[in-house]
Write an enzyme that holds these catalytic residues in place. Structure first.
Site, PDB file in Angstrom:
ATOM      1  N   CYS A 112       0.879  -0.924  -0.262  1.00  0.00           N
ATOM      2  CA  CYS A 112      -0.069   0.003   0.090  1.00  0.00           C
ATOM      3  C   CYS A 112       0.744   1.124  -0.072  1.00  0.00           C
ATOM      4  CB  CYS A 112      -1.029  -0.016   1.222  1.00  0.00           C
ATOM      5  SG  CYS A 112      -2.016   1.449   1.473  1.00  0.00           S
ATOM      6  N   CYS A 116       0.413   4.156   6.366  1.00  0.00           N
ATOM      7  CA  CYS A 116       0.066   4.428   7.822  1.00  0.00           C
ATOM      8  C   CYS A 116       1.259   3.816   8.837  1.00  0.00           C
ATOM      9  CB  CYS A 116      -1.249   3.712   8.099  1.00  0.00           C
ATOM     10  SG  CYS A 116      -2.667   4.513   6.969  1.00  0.00           S
ATOM     11  N   CYS A 119       0.612   0.339  10.634  1.00  0.00           N
ATOM     12  CA  CYS A 119      -0.130  -0.841   9.686  1.00  0.00           C
ATOM     13  C   CYS A 119       1.363  -1.698   8.958  1.00  0.00           C
ATOM     14  CB  CYS A 119      -0.998  -0.177   8.487  1.00  0.00           C
ATOM     15  SG  CYS A 119      -1.476  -1.572   7.306  1.00  0.00           S
ATOM     16  N   GLY A 164      -4.076  -2.988   1.331  1.00  0.00           N
ATOM     17  CA  GLY A 164      -4.198  -2.037   0.217  1.00  0.00           C
ATOM     18  C   GLY A 164      -5.315  -1.196   0.462  1.00  0.00           C
ATOM     19  N   LEU A 220     -10.651   7.087  10.349  1.00  0.00           N
ATOM     20  CA  LEU A 220     -10.383   8.254  10.862  1.00  0.00           C
ATOM     21  C   LEU A 220      -9.232   8.212  11.845  1.00  0.00           C
ATOM     22  CD1 LEU A 220     -11.962  10.850  10.431  1.00  0.00           C
ATOM     23  CD2 LEU A 220     -13.183  10.358  12.182  1.00  0.00           C
ATOM     24  N   ASN A 294      -3.728  -3.024  16.694  1.00  0.00           N
ATOM     25  CA  ASN A 294      -2.894  -4.503  16.691  1.00  0.00           C
ATOM     26  C   ASN A 294      -1.472  -4.341  16.658  1.00  0.00           C
ATOM     27  OD1 ASN A 294      -3.187  -7.508  16.831  1.00  0.00           O
ATOM     28  ND2 ASN A 294      -5.118  -7.107  15.281  1.00  0.00           N
ATOM     29  N   CYS A 337      -3.802  -6.759   9.360  1.00  0.00           N
ATOM     30  CA  CYS A 337      -3.513  -6.962   7.858  1.00  0.00           C
ATOM     31  C   CYS A 337      -2.087  -6.689   7.378  1.00  0.00           C
ATOM     32  CB  CYS A 337      -4.359  -6.090   6.904  1.00  0.00           C
ATOM     33  SG  CYS A 337      -3.809  -4.344   6.762  1.00  0.00           S
TER      34      CYS A 337
END
Ligand code: SAH
Ligand code: SF4
Length: 349
Positions: A112, A116, A119, A164, A220, A294, A337
């Site tokens: 992706c 972030c 992530c 993604g 958000l 997570n 993910c």
């Protein structure tokens, strides 16, 4: 071929001199019965199968790993034709069939570009978009695998919350939705599919116009730009005032309630953040879903205590905002993910 609609298959059949009904049979074998090879298409003669296989390419995803969690979550690592890997999760699956909701969390890209900071997928960077066949293929192959022990199994819900950013692979995602919804395919209701986005403002508005029925979740995570910029770098391009404007427009066009995802860390699960969020969402037709982050190795993010999450929720509820706290699924199998792919790649190095 898994990315082809019925009329596209018809066109191909016509071109190669096969009857139109072959296309309908073909579509059902692939999209409804989730078969993975030409030989399984029992009502299509050997000669026709041969002809079709020289004109159409059928690639089923190769299952590299499957992990089952105690809570009924199953996580799959699939290999694509070019060797890339993607993750896909089946939630709420129980053999006892006490529940009739089976949700698949689908990936839309390899890696992706949004990046972030919490992530696992974001940490790996962007590799490529998934094709329509690869997106739909995840649902088909999970259906295929589960049906080996449970022939009646049907996927009922889809969330585009895997690896993604779905709105950066917009056309493919929209066509995948059309295929998954098809009456001769898996027939999954539009309203049972949800796209999750980190906030690609122009595409949110386009989605409202192109497919007002599909659900929208907005990641958000923070209600102030200075904090959101650090969590979701794309916020610098589409800051909160633009994002909330797009959300207003989305609900104005679709009359649908947006789910706002808020991942809580030990740092941001604070009273003042909750108050800022309540202020931001005032007058917005939405629902907040609180998720304890997570923890992903290398991100330094930690989960808040349960008590903090509860207090955060109370502030929002006090402001009249509808809130749920997502129970963590599959934590014993690293269900966030990108985590399984990362682990796998680490082992290969
Ligand atoms: N790119 C889209 C959809 C995929 S991510 C998006 O960002 O919305 C799906 C959801 O998982 C998003 O809400 C994302 O913020 C969240 N997520 C990613 N990593 C996470 C983590 N480590 N802990 C909790 N939620 C996470
Ligand atoms: Fe991409 Fe979503 Fe992960 Fe952010 S949370 S890096 S947008 S997949």
């Amino acid at each position: 071929m898994r990315g082809c609609l019925e009329d596209e298959l018809m066109e191909i059949c016509q071109k190669i001199g096969l009857k139109r009904f072959r296309a309908i049979q073909l579509f059902q074998w692939v999209q409804q019965k989730a078969v993975r090879s030409w030989d399984d298409m029992k009502n299509i003669g050997k000669n026709d199968r041969q002809t079709l296989s020289t004109h159409l390419h059928l690639y089923a995803l190769e299952k590299l790993r499957e992990q089952s969690s105690k809570d009924g979550t199953r996580k799959y690592l699939f290999r694509l034709e070019d060797g890339e890997t993607i993750e896909c999760v089946l939630m709420d699956y129980s053999r006892a069939r006490s529940r009739d909701r089976h949700t698949v969390c689908v990936s839309t890209q390899v890696g992706c570009s949004v990046g972030c900071t919490f992530c696992a997928t974001g940490l790996e960077g962007f590799r490529r978009n998934l094709s329509i066949g690869e997106i739909v293929g995840q649902v088909l192959d999970i259906t295929h695998y589960v049906r080996q022990s449970d022939p009646e199994f049907m996927v009922t819900n889809i969330v585009f919350m895997g690896m993604g950013e779905p709105l950066l692979n917009y056309d493919q995602v929209l066509k995948s939705i059309q295929l998954l919804n098809h009456g001769q395919g898996l027939n999954i209701g539009m309203r049972r599919m949800t796209i999750s986005t980190s906030g690609v403002v122009p595409k949110i508005i386009q989605l409202a116009k192109d497919n007002p029925q599909v659900g929208l979740a907005v990641s958000l995570h923070a209600a102030r730009d200075e904090i959101r910029n650090n969590l979701i770098p794309m916020n610098r391009r589409y800051p909160l005032n633009q994002l909330m404007g797009a959300c207003q427009e989305y609900t104005h066009i679709t009359h649908r309630r947006i789910t706002f995802e808020v991942a809580l860390t030990a740092e941001n699960a604070r009273q003042e953040e909750a108050e800022a969020l309540a202020q931001l969402l005032k007058g917005q037709f939405g629902h907040v879903n609180l998720i304890p982050v997570n923890p992903v190795a290398g991100t330094g993010m930690e989960r808040p205590e349960q008590e903090k999450i509860k207090r955060f929720a109370q502030v929002l509820e006090g402001a009249g905002i509808s809130v749920s706290s997502r129970e963590e699924r599959g934590t014993d199998i690293d269900a966030a993910c990108g985590q399984l792919r990362r682990q796998w790649e680490g082992e290969l190095k």
